[in-house]
Design a protein around this motif. Structure first.
Motif, PDB file in Angstrom:
ATOM      1  N   GLU A  82       0.845  -1.187   0.000  1.00 23.23           N
ATOM      2  CA  GLU A  82       0.000   0.000   0.000  1.00 23.23           C
ATOM      3  C   GLU A  82       0.886   1.245   0.000  1.00 23.23           C
ATOM      4  OE1 GLU A  82      -2.642  -0.257   3.309  1.00 23.23           O
ATOM      5  OE2 GLU A  82      -3.873  -1.823   2.384  1.00 23.23           O
ATOM      6  N   ARG A 132      -6.617   2.696  -4.947  1.00 21.88           N
ATOM      7  CA  ARG A 132      -7.399   2.145  -3.847  1.00 21.88           C
ATOM      8  C   ARG A 132      -8.788   2.778  -3.830  1.00 21.88           C
ATOM      9  NH1 ARG A 132      -2.522   2.414  -0.424  1.00 21.88           N
ATOM     10  NH2 ARG A 132      -3.408   4.036   0.875  1.00 21.88           N
ATOM     11  N   PRO A 133      -9.845   2.004  -3.471  1.00 23.71           N
ATOM     12  CA  PRO A 133      -9.782   0.592  -3.102  1.00 23.71           C
ATOM     13  C   PRO A 133      -9.810  -0.358  -4.291  1.00 23.71           C
ATOM     14  CG  PRO A 133     -12.014   1.378  -2.839  1.00 23.71           C
ATOM     15  CD  PRO A 133     -11.193   2.572  -3.263  1.00 23.71           C
TER      16      PRO A 133
END
Length: 237
Positions: A82, A132-133
């Motif tokens: 991430e 994201r997501p």
């Protein structure tokens, strides 16, 4: 999602269900933060300067490695990274690079002639990215090798980007090797062959640049206007 991806995701989820406690690996720079949610060991910040950040993937190097002298072995890796882009910066590109290193050694007969054994290796890596997501903007680029006896460097690169929002990097890999012995009347149980394959120095490289503040743009435009005014005044009548 292709068959290889489904296999790797299933294996990663199975591993997670066996061991749910592990420390996430986080790296912070001025431009971004990156967290490997599936990492079993901390990744390493190799260098960071002039808008180029290199991150060594320790867990990937540990996992993408298999060898055997008899029959079959294999290993897999799944990493979900991430990336949080910090205010005042943009990500202009990224890449994943490394080197496949393989050894294939079929045991010869005792007299030195080629044996009837067998050695095999195969490796596959998939690299993708998405906002994201959900969302994909760099989808499932693949690097594959089979029957490698030597070294093969590779790089998978996103090309030019301009990202100021958070995104994920996904890296999945599978290594398979097998080796079968050379069997002779003198050695009925066989003489071991050998096969190995690993990914050496797996590295993420992330490229960034600072985004000028609004007041900086204002000063730049004002400067351009002044230069234009001066040039007009110097122009001969």
């Amino acid at each position: 999602m292709n068959t290889m991806t489904r296999l790797l995701v299933t294996a990663a989820l199975a591993l997670a269900s066996v061991s749910t406690a592990h420390a996430t690996a986080r790296i912070d720079t001025a431009a971004f933060s990156i967290v490997n949610q599936w990492g079993d060991s901390p990744d390493v910040l190799l260098s960071n300067g002039n808008g180029v950040t290199r991150i060594g993937l320790t867990s990937a190097a540990d996992s993408l490695d298999a060898f055997t002298s008899r029959y079959q072995e294999g290993n897999f890796y799944a990493g979900l990274f991430e990336v949080t882009v910090h205010a005042g910066y943009r990500v202009t590109g990224f890449s994943f690079s490394g080197t496949f290193a393989g050894v294939l050694d079929v045991a010869p007969n005792p007299n030195g002639t080629p044996g009837n054994g067998f050695a095999f290796n195969s490796g596959n890596i998939e690299f993708s990215a998405g906002s994201r997501p959900h969302g994909v903007f760099y989808g499932e680029h693949t690097q594959r090798v089979d029957m490698l006896d030597g070294a093969l460097p590779f790089t998978m690169s996103s090309g030019q980007l301009s990202l100021t929002t958070d995104f994920n990097l996904s890296l999945q890999g599978l290594i398979l090797v097998s080796a079968y012995p050379t069997v002779t009347s003198q050695y009925p149980s066989g003489i071991d062959s050998f096969a190995s394959l690993r990914v050496v120095n797996p590295v993420f490289t992330i490229y960034t640049m600072a985004v000028p503040e609004p007041e900086t743009y204002g000063m730049l435009l004002a400067g351009i206007a002044v230069i234009g005014l001066v040039r007009r005044r110097r122009r001969p009548a």
